[in-house]
Scaffold this active site. Sequence first.
Site, PDB file in Angstrom:
ATOM      1  N   SER A 283       0.811  -1.212   0.000  1.00  0.00           N
ATOM      2  CA  SER A 283       0.000   0.000   0.000  1.00  0.00           C
ATOM      3  C   SER A 283       0.849   1.270   0.000  1.00  0.00           C
ATOM      4  O   SER A 283       1.469   1.600  -1.003  1.00  0.00           O
ATOM      5  CB  SER A 283      -0.944  -0.047   1.204  1.00  0.00           C
ATOM      6  OG  SER A 283      -2.019   0.837   1.047  1.00  0.00           O
TER       7      SER A 283
ATOM      8  N   ASP B 133       9.897   5.585 -10.309  1.00  0.00           N
ATOM      9  CA  ASP B 133       9.452   6.293 -11.513  1.00  0.00           C
ATOM     10  C   ASP B 133      10.263   7.562 -11.757  1.00  0.00           C
ATOM     11  O   ASP B 133      10.557   7.917 -12.904  1.00  0.00           O
ATOM     12  CB  ASP B 133       7.968   6.646 -11.395  1.00  0.00           C
ATOM     13  CG  ASP B 133       7.067   5.425 -11.543  1.00  0.00           C
ATOM     14  OD1 ASP B 133       7.532   4.415 -12.094  1.00  0.00           O
ATOM     15  OD2 ASP B 133       5.905   5.485 -11.096  1.00  0.00           O
TER      16      ASP B 133
ATOM     17  N   LYS C 167      -0.983  -4.256  -3.123  1.00  0.00           N
ATOM     18  CA  LYS C 167      -2.237  -3.640  -2.660  1.00  0.00           C
ATOM     19  C   LYS C 167      -2.326  -2.228  -3.226  1.00  0.00           C
ATOM     20  O   LYS C 167      -1.611  -1.332  -2.806  1.00  0.00           O
ATOM     21  CB  LYS C 167      -2.309  -3.589  -1.131  1.00  0.00           C
ATOM     22  CG  LYS C 167      -3.569  -2.895  -0.605  1.00  0.00           C
ATOM     23  CD  LYS C 167      -3.541  -2.764   0.903  1.00  0.00           C
ATOM     24  CE  LYS C 167      -4.768  -2.023   1.418  1.00  0.00           C
ATOM     25  NZ  LYS C 167      -4.824  -0.611   1.027  1.00  0.00           N
TER      26      LYS C 167
END
Length: 692
Positions: free
Chosen positions: A470, A481, A495
């Site tokens: 999460s 990224d 998740k």
Amino acid sequence: MLKRVFLGLFVAATIACSATPRIVDIDVPGSNNLKPEPRQAKVAKEIAELVSTVSYKRIQLNDSISNVIFNNYLKEMDANHSYFLASDIKEFEKYRKTFDDDLKTGDLSAAFFMFNTYQKRYNEKISYSLKQLDDKFDFTKNDTYTYDRSKLPWFKNQAESDNVWHNKVKYDYLNLKLAGQADSAIRSTLKKRYDNLLSQSNKINNQDAFQIFMTAFTNAVDPHTSYFNPANAANFNIDMARSLEGIGATLASENEFVTIKSVVPGGPADKSKQLKIDDKIIGVAQGNEDFVDVVGWRLDNAITLIRGKKGTTVRLKILSKDQDLSAKPKIVTMVREKIILEDQSVKKKVKTVVRDGKTYTYGIIEIPAFYADWAEMQKGNPNYKSTTRDVKFAIDSLKKAHIDGLIIDLRGNGGGSLTEAIDLTGLFIKKGPVVQVKDYRGKVEVDEDKDPSVLWDGPLAVMTDRFSASASEIFAGAIQDYGRGIIVGNTTYGKGTVQSAIAMKRIDSDFADKDDQINLTMAKFYRISGSSTQHKGVTPDIEFPTVFPADKYGESAEKSALPWDEIASSKYEKVANLNTVIAELKQKHDARMKTSKEYAYLLQDIAEFKKRDADVALPLNETALKKQRDELEDKNLKRENERRVSRGLPPITKKDEKTTKEDDVDFIQDETLNILTDFITNPQIAVKNRQF
């Protein structure tokens, strides 16, 4: 994961249902014959409406979902198929496709009847176990105890059930026998154990039954929508805040007594200098009020009395470990304080790596969860406790140690606050998007770090494992990224959903008497690249093999989990393109692993885990079980001594205990230090011109 919710959605939610409740009114002798409260019926109806109208999946309650709830409920009660008889399951079958209608009307009678039957079977098996202690056991036969029955059929009759439980008691006995206990001591230990299990069963109440059924229901919707009864809601909020108001002691229930198991340094219990580990609390009083006897109480009820608002006084009647109820207790008076749970908070340490005669110093910050004390934040307290604030303090401290690089260790971090994941990312990047969130209406919101300052602009690595979930995945995904650092470890949990914690009293004023809540899945989050982490998780740049396969551990193992998908990418500018550098780092890592004993041990552990995972039974032959354990102990000792010798430490024997920090090996963390050193010394990373 916490997100603001429009209260009007819930205040306006109503139920239009003309179905007539179908009450199952059957007493179950041998159980507590628990019955649902009218309030619980209304809570069930409200939650049924919420999951149908404003949850992300907006599940429509029908026979199909009822079937899932039914199977979940049986699993919640008896996952190992150790209590119910096949005849019980046959009797329950008439409810398989009625739970959807029951939830709409608030009829919990069938669910409670099933729970009462479960408790009856549970009590029967523990009582049967007590009777077995009068028998003599023969450990020369080649019997086995099947401890994992989850894939086996339900007991076909009482005789089969008794046989399995006889072997269970026999195994419990043999365990203590191999530990060196005498016969009388073993029987006394097991009698206390089984008596305590019966005692705890007798304290089960309708809140427990309701919690289990609602868990079965919400898990049928998705794995992370959850109902918390008042006690569980309080624990959830303590976990999020990493703080509580009380005396600063961890408590446990042992043989009908509330006992002290640990004391928080600096808390009221510690300051009193009058409480010791294993002391027994037999009475609790608020201020100058009369004492309430808590012997035999459920632990959660006793804890509710002991906890309280900061600045209030609590008095405890205390018996030492060896005193019985006939002894005179001492009275300990304490003023409750705000207790910070430091052992569950951010931790930091420093490690060094020597490479080509040069010493590189690294800071390591371990983050167990993404937490925030929302209550203090809403009060305007500028010093409220949170993950980001704690990490800030840790980095400031590590900078003074002149670290060359930083590792953020997210292994085992199950997530928490979405806001904290965003704020933490902001410590390492200039302003920009961190995560995208799509709500149940399909609206996409881009959450950004708007603070252009960067607290740490040096080399960075992030460690993950299969249980990093999460909020951990938001942070690790954003760092990856942006090309801001290197991700090392295992693919994460997967998740990719956002939950809103909603107090039931915010939905309906009739619920104002209790502090229960629903954590409702309201949205999905996506990486700034547009990919969901749902199921797939975050794949490390340098990945280690794992003992936890995706089909058994992680979101992919959850049948009701939402699917993976992707949306459009956000507009963001990479800090650096690390693809070429990472390829070189991986080559050096792979070369080290070819000669690494620790890596070979890891592969052995994975193979051993798979082998053990396939085993479902243990021998009840004393010689065979002892041989099995001795061989495993010898193998582990041999490995430990190989490790010690390689680090210049003397070997140990079976009788020795590890006593120094040098005995603790964190191979993956140590290899991450090597990878970060490779990164720093890579010619492509120009210190003068580097972007971070």
